[in-house]
Scaffold this active site. Structure first.
Site, PDB file in Angstrom:
ATOM      1  N   SER A   6      19.683  45.704  29.433  1.00  0.00           N
ATOM      2  CA  SER A   6      21.202  45.157  29.493  1.00  0.00           C
ATOM      3  C   SER A   6      22.016  44.601  31.141  1.00  0.00           C
ATOM      4  CB  SER A   6      21.165  44.178  28.595  1.00  0.00           C
ATOM      5  OG  SER A   6      23.122  43.015  29.209  1.00  0.00           O
ATOM      6  N   HIS A  63      18.714  35.605  27.424  1.00  0.00           N
ATOM      7  CA  HIS A  63      19.190  35.693  26.274  1.00  0.00           C
ATOM      8  C   HIS A  63      20.508  34.438  26.927  1.00  0.00           C
ATOM      9  CE1 HIS A  63      22.524  37.350  23.329  1.00  0.00           C
ATOM     10  NE2 HIS A  63      22.117  36.420  22.905  1.00  0.00           N
ATOM     11  N   MET A  65      23.260  32.724  25.773  1.00  0.00           N
ATOM     12  CA  MET A  65      24.500  32.732  25.335  1.00  0.00           C
ATOM     13  C   MET A  65      25.377  31.142  25.026  1.00  0.00           C
ATOM     14  SD  MET A  65      25.796  36.596  23.895  1.00  0.00           S
ATOM     15  CE  MET A  65      24.894  36.720  25.505  1.00  0.00           C
ATOM     16  N   MET A 134      20.776  39.929  16.647  1.00  0.00           N
ATOM     17  CA  MET A 134      21.822  40.360  17.316  1.00  0.00           C
ATOM     18  C   MET A 134      22.661  42.128  16.130  1.00  0.00           C
ATOM     19  SD  MET A 134      22.724  39.032  19.767  1.00  0.00           S
ATOM     20  CE  MET A 134      23.565  40.026  21.238  1.00  0.00           C
ATOM     21  N   GLY A 139      28.629  38.534  22.865  1.00  0.00           N
ATOM     22  CA  GLY A 139      30.153  37.968  24.365  1.00  0.00           C
ATOM     23  C   GLY A 139      29.901  39.196  25.344  1.00  0.00           C
ATOM     24  N   GLY A 141      29.504  43.436  26.363  1.00  0.00           N
ATOM     25  CA  GLY A 141      28.780  44.726  26.017  1.00  0.00           C
ATOM     26  C   GLY A 141      29.925  45.514  25.907  1.00  0.00           C
ATOM     27  N   GLY A 142      29.063  46.634  25.890  1.00  0.00           N
ATOM     28  CA  GLY A 142      29.580  48.060  25.621  1.00  0.00           C
ATOM     29  C   GLY A 142      30.276  48.093  24.328  1.00  0.00           C
ATOM     30  N   ASP A 168      19.648  43.676  19.637  1.00  0.00           N
ATOM     31  CA  ASP A 168      20.569  43.826  20.713  1.00  0.00           C
ATOM     32  C   ASP A 168      22.387  44.145  20.345  1.00  0.00           C
ATOM     33  OD1 ASP A 168      21.270  42.987  23.057  1.00  0.00           O
ATOM     34  OD2 ASP A 168      21.116  40.679  23.110  1.00  0.00           O
ATOM     35  N   GLY A 169      22.447  44.817  21.482  1.00  0.00           N
ATOM     36  CA  GLY A 169      24.123  45.591  20.884  1.00  0.00           C
ATOM     37  C   GLY A 169      24.319  46.965  20.509  1.00  0.00           C
ATOM     38  N   GLY A 170      24.894  47.310  21.403  1.00  0.00           N
ATOM     39  CA  GLY A 170      24.898  48.922  21.275  1.00  0.00           C
ATOM     40  C   GLY A 170      24.347  49.771  20.387  1.00  0.00           C
ATOM     41  N   GLY A 188      21.582  48.214  26.444  1.00  0.00           N
ATOM     42  CA  GLY A 188      22.631  48.115  28.149  1.00  0.00           C
ATOM     43  C   GLY A 188      23.615  49.011  28.410  1.00  0.00           C
ATOM     44  N   SER A 189      25.022  49.508  28.358  1.00  0.00           N
ATOM     45  CA  SER A 189      25.939  50.411  28.503  1.00  0.00           C
ATOM     46  C   SER A 189      25.360  51.866  28.703  1.00  0.00           C
ATOM     47  CB  SER A 189      26.898  50.044  27.605  1.00  0.00           C
ATOM     48  OG  SER A 189      27.041  50.200  26.661  1.00  0.00           O
TER      49      SER A 189
HETATM   50  C1  DX5 Z   1      26.029  40.890  23.930  1.00  0.00           C
HETATM   51  C2  DX5 Z   1      25.452  41.051  24.633  1.00  0.00           C
HETATM   52  C3  DX5 Z   1      23.796  42.006  25.167  1.00  0.00           C
HETATM   53  C4  DX5 Z   1      24.870  44.015  25.573  1.00  0.00           C
HETATM   54  C5  DX5 Z   1      24.059  44.876  25.436  1.00  0.00           C
HETATM   55  O1  DX5 Z   1      26.542  40.221  24.571  1.00  0.00           O
HETATM   56  O2  DX5 Z   1      23.658  40.009  24.454  1.00  0.00           O
HETATM   57  O3  DX5 Z   1      22.831  42.244  25.255  1.00  0.00           O
HETATM   58  O4  DX5 Z   1      25.412  43.492  26.738  1.00  0.00           O
HETATM   59  O5  DX5 Z   1      24.907  45.105  25.749  1.00  0.00           O
HETATM   60  P1  DX5 Z   1      25.142  47.377  25.585  1.00  0.00           P
HETATM   61  O6  DX5 Z   1      23.839  47.912  24.780  1.00  0.00           O
HETATM   62  O7  DX5 Z   1      26.451  47.323  25.979  1.00  0.00           O
HETATM   63  O8  DX5 Z   1      25.349  46.898  23.621  1.00  0.00           O
HETATM   64 ZN    ZN Z   2      21.504  40.120  25.113  1.00  0.00          ZN
END
Ligand code: DX5
Ligand code: ZN
Length: 206
Positions: A6, A63, A65, A134, A139, A141-142, A168-170, A188-189
């Site tokens: 991401s 994805h 949202m 999730m 909503g 990243g990070g 997905d996430g963290g 992502g981050s």
């Molecule tokens: C959250 C997103 C994720 C997120 C992933 O709303 O769907 O894809 O940005 O990023 P990290 O790895 O930074 O949580």
């Molecule tokens: Zn996502």
């Protein structure tokens, strides 16, 4: 395990970030679309995404949202999209959305928020190709990984039909240990805020 990256939270701008992701051996570019309704934030228009994805040959894992995923399907079907994922919580009739996505020959994913049960997916589980679990509130990243979603991965893997389980996430080199039996992770981050994307991806793979 497959890795989908991401790009929404990065050290660099989107164009540079996507170019850097393209140079790695990541499996997919994860495209997070936020509509300002299903989630508070609103990010990219389709026109912006269309321009940005020209900088990669990676397949897209989109994805949505978004409150009204149907609005986006036709557009994203035009891109190099392998998976098009919508939120179970966002729609009244998930089967219609699944059919619409499949009508373009694209794989369909359903995402569930941390508070949504695996049970609520059951009526659709045989009709989809991905479940996106999730591990943060959708909503931004990070955010910090929520460890208790890990049990959902086990529940889903037990069902064992032909969908992949993605998280997905963290996700970072520590939290990935909670979800080792997932088929794919979105990160992502942890990757995009570093100086060496491939090194971070290697850390996740080992
Ligand atoms: C959250 C997103 C994720 C997120 C992933 O709303 O769907 O894809 O940005 O990023 P990290 O790895 O930074 O949580
Ligand atoms: Zn996502």
């Amino acid at each position: 395990m497959k890795i989908s990256v991401s790009f929404i939270k990065s050290k660099y701008n989107e164009k540079e970030t996507i170019k850097l992701i393209d140079k790695t051996d990541a499996d997919y570019l994860h495209v997070d679309i936020m509509d300002g309704k299903f989630v508070e934030a609103k990010n990219y228009s389709f026109k912006q995404i269309e321009k940005l994805v020209k900088y990669t040959t990676k397949k897209l894992d989109v994805h949505l949202m978004c409150e009204n995923p149907s609005k986006f399907i036709k557009d994203y079907a035009l891109l190099n999209t392998e998976y098009l994922t919508f939120h179970l919580e966002a729609v009244k009739n998930p089967s219609d959305i699944i059919n619409e996505i499949h009508s373009y020959g694209i794989k369909c994913g359903i995402s569930i928020k941390p508070s949504t049960s695996v049970q609520s997916l059951m009526p659709y589980i045989n009709d989809i190709e991905q479940v996106l679990v999730m591990s943060v509130e959708p909503g931004e990243g990070g955010q910090e990984f929520m460890t208790d979603v890990a049990t959902k991965i086990d529940q889903l893997k037990e069902i064992n039909t032909n969908f992949i389980v993605s998280v997905d996430g963290g996700i970072n080199d520590e939290t990935i240990n909670y979800v080792r039996n997932a088929d794919m992770v979105v990160s992502g981050s942890y990757i995009c805020q570093s100086d060496n994307y491939q090194k971070q991806i290697n850390n996740l793979r080992t």
